[in-house]
Design an enzyme around this catalytic site. Structure first.
Site, mmCIF file in Angstrom:
data_model
loop_
_atom_site.group_PDB
_atom_site.id
_atom_site.type_symbol
_atom_site.label_atom_id
_atom_site.label_comp_id
_atom_site.label_asym_id
_atom_site.label_seq_id
_atom_site.Cartn_x
_atom_site.Cartn_y
_atom_site.Cartn_z
ATOM 1 N N TRP A 156 0.808 -1.219 0.000
ATOM 2 C CA TRP A 156 0.000 0.000 0.000
ATOM 3 C C TRP A 156 0.837 1.262 0.000
ATOM 4 O O TRP A 156 0.465 2.255 -0.626
ATOM 5 C CB TRP A 156 -1.004 -0.015 1.159
ATOM 6 C CG TRP A 156 -2.062 -1.047 0.924
ATOM 7 C CD1 TRP A 156 -2.255 -2.211 1.628
ATOM 8 C CD2 TRP A 156 -3.067 -1.051 -0.110
ATOM 9 N NE1 TRP A 156 -3.308 -2.920 1.099
ATOM 10 C CE2 TRP A 156 -3.829 -2.245 0.039
ATOM 11 C CE3 TRP A 156 -3.400 -0.183 -1.147
ATOM 12 C CZ2 TRP A 156 -4.894 -2.567 -0.811
ATOM 13 C CZ3 TRP A 156 -4.455 -0.499 -1.994
ATOM 14 C CH2 TRP A 156 -5.187 -1.677 -1.816
ATOM 15 N N ASP B 263 -1.579 6.469 6.531
ATOM 16 C CA ASP B 263 -2.663 5.623 6.045
ATOM 17 C C ASP B 263 -2.958 4.600 7.150
ATOM 18 O O ASP B 263 -2.174 3.691 7.396
ATOM 19 C CB ASP B 263 -2.215 4.918 4.762
ATOM 20 C CG ASP B 263 -3.269 3.954 4.208
ATOM 21 O OD1 ASP B 263 -4.329 3.781 4.855
ATOM 22 O OD2 ASP B 263 -3.027 3.378 3.126
ATOM 23 N N LYS C 43 -12.228 -1.794 6.103
ATOM 24 C CA LYS C 43 -11.388 -2.770 6.785
ATOM 25 C C LYS C 43 -11.862 -2.941 8.223
ATOM 26 O O LYS C 43 -12.195 -4.014 8.659
ATOM 27 C CB LYS C 43 -9.918 -2.335 6.775
ATOM 28 C CG LYS C 43 -9.376 -1.969 5.409
ATOM 29 C CD LYS C 43 -9.327 -3.153 4.455
ATOM 30 C CE LYS C 43 -9.190 -2.771 2.996
ATOM 31 N NZ LYS C 43 -7.955 -2.120 2.622
#
Ligand SMILES: *Cc1c(COP(=O)(O)O)cnc(C)c1O
Length: 362
Positions: A103, A173, A197
């Site tokens: 990511w 993040d 998530k």
């Protein structure tokens, strides 16, 4: 009540708390006497305004968000932030990124379109199974911010402590660890999290941004939707927001408050992940892929070392009602995502199953 639900170990969209799903079910035909579901109501109605206001306030309470931070609900998931962050925060056109997995890599390649990206540290040499030492990063003098992915969902690594940004703005993040433990918001300039998530349904991101980072002087070609100022000035309702996701997330925020907030959530998450890691450390068949001090509380990748056996385990778990355990292709093997809403009993049951599998196939 028994709904015949699987234990869902998906990395995202992921399992949600059952009491929240039940409340949503009860309100789906007629939300509190409004005569309609939240899916059907105007975002400009007073009844919806109360939903979004409460969602924001409950999140502020949970994270103790200081008054000089804005909370924004934006569409486009976490991925849109890979571009929005450099578009809004790169004043000098320079930023510093730490590369710790899939990511952060994606964020880096997107940021390169907007300015100079300095990758100050990386753990690529060992396929991202640790977090590099970030106590003395080489940060360019004019860097606008330092960017990290605080929990790498695919590689299963997390930061035991934040990097020393040497006074620069920290951008994080938090998608796959949001609300999993207490967070000192003032350590950051910007925190963001795609909600599917650890919180609610997909298609939305929560952005928590320090007010002084919201700029007006962006490149005039910047789409209006991509400016944080647009969202901040309009209470996250410049256009129609993801009303449904905001409503569901608001319920999860209330639920987290009701169980004792993020301190209690962290306790439960530690106890839960421990069940899985204790098993991996004692197993002869399965091994965790991450160096111990960087192990995630949320995403736990593990392998047998034999691809065919990995596939056999995945199939066996699926047949037994443990869903979505196949690992991501860049790590292989299996991955158990054990977000906030996964009960400890789910992990205990999975571990019992894997122990038995090992006995029978070892
Ligand atoms: C899932 C994920 C993303 C991307 O989220 P989308 O909402 O699908 O765009 C970004 N960062 C992390 C850490 C993630 O886990």
């Amino acid at each position: 009540m028994n709904y015949d639900r699987s234990y869902n170990f998906s990395a995202g969209p992921a399992t949600m708390p059952e009491p929240v799903l039940e409340e949503i079910r009860d309100e789906v035909m007629n939300y509190r006497g409004s005569g309609m579901s939240v899916m059907e109501m105007s975002h400009r109605s007073p009844v919806y305004q109360q939903i979004i206001d409460e969602a924001e306030q409950d999140l502020r309470d949970l994270m103790h968000i200081p008054d000089n931070y804005k909370v924004l609900f934006i569409q486009g998931g976490a991925t849109l932030q890979f571009a929005m962050i450099p578009m809004n925060l790169m004043k000098n056109g320079v930023a510093c990124y730490v590369e710790t997995g899939a990511w952060s890599k994606k964020a880096i390649s997107e940021a390169k379109k907007y300015g100079e990206v300095h990758v100050a540290a990386s753990s690529k040499d060992r396929n991202f199974c640790y977090i590099p030492d970030c106590d003395d990063l080489d940060i360019p003098e004019n860097a606008d911010y330092v960017y990290i992915c605080e929990n790498e969902t695919i590689h299963g690594v997390t930061w035991p402590k934040l990097p020393d940004t040497k006074g620069r703005v920290l951008v994080s993040d938090q998608s796959s660890m949001f609300l999993s433990k207490p967070c000192n918001v003032s350590d950051y300039g910007l925190i963001y999290a795609g909600v599917q998530k650890n919180v609610g349904p997909a298609g939305m991101v929560v952005v928590i941004i320090r007010e002084d980072l919201i700029r007006e002087d962006l490149d005039p070609r910047t789409p209006v939707y991509m400016s944080y100022k647009t969202h901040a000035d309009n209470g996250s309702m410049y256009n129609t927001p993801n009303c449904w996701a905001i409503y569901c997330c608001g319920k999860v925020f209330k639920y987290l408050k009701s169980i004792g907030g993020l301190e209690e959530m962290e306790k439960r998450n530690i106890a839960k992940a421990q069940v899985m890691y204790d098993f991996l450390d004692s197993s002869k068949m399965f091994t965790g892929t991450v160096d111990k001090e960087f192990r995630s509380l949320m995403n736990i990748p593990f392998v047998t070392g034999d691809k065919e056996l990995d596939a056999k385990v995945v199939a066996a778990t699926k047949a037994a009602g443990y869903d979505n355990l196949k690992g991501h292709k860049s790590v292989g093997g299996l991955r158990a995502s054990v977000y906030n809403a996964m009960p400890k009993e789910g992990v205990e049951a999975l571990v019992e199953f894997l122990k038995k599998f090992e006995e029978e196939n070892g």
